[in-house]
Design a protein around this motif. Structure first.
Motif, PDB file in Angstrom:
ATOM      1  N   LYS A 214       0.860  -1.180   0.000  1.00  0.00           N
ATOM      2  CA  LYS A 214       0.000   0.000   0.000  1.00  0.00           C
ATOM      3  C   LYS A 214       0.901   1.237   0.000  1.00  0.00           C
ATOM      4  O   LYS A 214       1.954   1.240   0.653  1.00  0.00           O
ATOM      5  N   GLN A 218      -3.054   3.659   0.672  1.00  0.00           N
ATOM      6  CA  GLN A 218      -4.012   3.265  -0.355  1.00  0.00           C
ATOM      7  C   GLN A 218      -3.500   2.081  -1.165  1.00  0.00           C
ATOM      8  O   GLN A 218      -2.297   1.946  -1.406  1.00  0.00           O
ATOM      9  N   ARG A 225      -6.614  -4.644  -3.718  1.00  0.00           N
ATOM     10  CA  ARG A 225      -7.523  -4.578  -2.572  1.00  0.00           C
ATOM     11  C   ARG A 225      -8.250  -5.925  -2.393  1.00  0.00           C
ATOM     12  O   ARG A 225      -8.380  -6.429  -1.280  1.00  0.00           O
ATOM     13  N   GLU A 242       1.946  -1.198   4.442  1.00  0.00           N
ATOM     14  CA  GLU A 242       2.112   0.187   4.021  1.00  0.00           C
ATOM     15  C   GLU A 242       3.608   0.498   3.912  1.00  0.00           C
ATOM     16  O   GLU A 242       4.388   0.177   4.822  1.00  0.00           O
TER      17      GLU A 242
END
Length: 275
Positions: A214, A218, A225, A242
């Motif tokens: 990510k 995001q 996802r 992340e």
């Protein structure tokens, strides 16, 4: 079942056209009736644990090593489709960031496809390959043996979360890499990887982490996802990490992120230097 139907039809034909053939086909029918129908094929989700949860369970204290030239068991080679797809693009990056001489350590090597390809392209680099599953080590040895490589010095059974220094001895490395580990393993595996890199890298050594991540909290695509949701449904500790979270944990270990690279299929490379 089809054999039984065939026997019945054949017996009837024999009765109609070849009377003396009936006893022969009756024998076929009796044999066919004793056969068990084939078992239906059942496709199940095969655990990714062998390739990805390799540095995850700190309760498994495994620490044996062996020469890469130890005789591999027959039929021990595994094949990872993802490794087959990503080896070439990863090699292109390694040509720019990996030293042409020195020592390299593979964490969670998996099947052995990567280290075999990399060692062939970097003949003056001495490689040590690790994984936490013995069956993966057999596969690595088989690939190395078939390729006739002499610069894969050792294949080591290693769970990086144990931080047992005896696993890898006192050797230091110029380059450490892992491929597709961080997202299909608990966060503890990534922490263990960073701790190990901080301890085992030479000064100015490089840590190379490849996989999907990510970015700025995001997912880069909807497919990422969906894959993340699929993984977490099977193990709540798995999932995309992340980039900022990994960088923060690396800094705590004295590692500085120096570059990120976009790779095919929504993957990335994170490069860290030992400060």
């Amino acid at each position: 079942n089809w054999l039984i139907i065939f026997g019945v039809c054949a017996a009837r034909c024999a009765t109609a056209f070849v009377p003396e053939g009936l006893p022969r086909f009756s024998s076929i029918l009796r044999v066919a009736a004793t056969l068990r129908p084939p078992r239906p094929l059942v496709f199940t989700y095969q655990r990714r644990q062998s390739f990805a949860l390799r540095c995850a369970d700190s309760s498994r204290m495994m620490g044996t090593s062996s020469s890469a030239n130890d005789s591999p068991q027959a039929g021990s080679k595994r094949f990872a489709p993802a490794a087959d797809r990503n080896t070439a693009p990863i090699l292109e990056v390694l040509k720019e960031v990996m030293p042409t001489k020195g020592r390299a350590l593979a964490i969670a090597e998996g099947s052995g496809q990567h280290v075999t390809a990399f060692a062939a392209k970097f003949p003056d680099v001495e490689f040590v390959a690790t994984d936490m599953e013995a069956s993966c080590l057999d596969s690595i040895r088989a690939y190395v043996s078939d390729a006739g490589l002499r610069n894969v010095r050792e294949v080591v059974l290693c769970d990086c979360t144990t931080q047992d220094k005896a696993l890898l001895g006192d050797d230091l490395y110029d380059f450490i890499y892992t491929i597709n580990l961080t997202h299909i393993s608990p966060w503890a595996a990534t922490e263990g990887l960073l701790q190990l890199a901080a301890r085992k890298l030479n000064k100015d050594g490089t840590l190379f982490i490849y996989g999907p991540f990510k970015v700025n909290g995001q997912f880069t695509t909807d497919s990422n996802r969906q894959f993340d949701q699929s993984m977490r449904s099977q193990n709540a500790e798995w999932g995309y990490r992340e980039v900022g979270q990994i960088e923060e944990a690396a800094v705590a270990q004295g590692l500085q992120m120096v570059k990120t690279l976009d790779m095919p299929a929504n993957n990335h490379v994170l490069l860290f230097k030992k400060s």
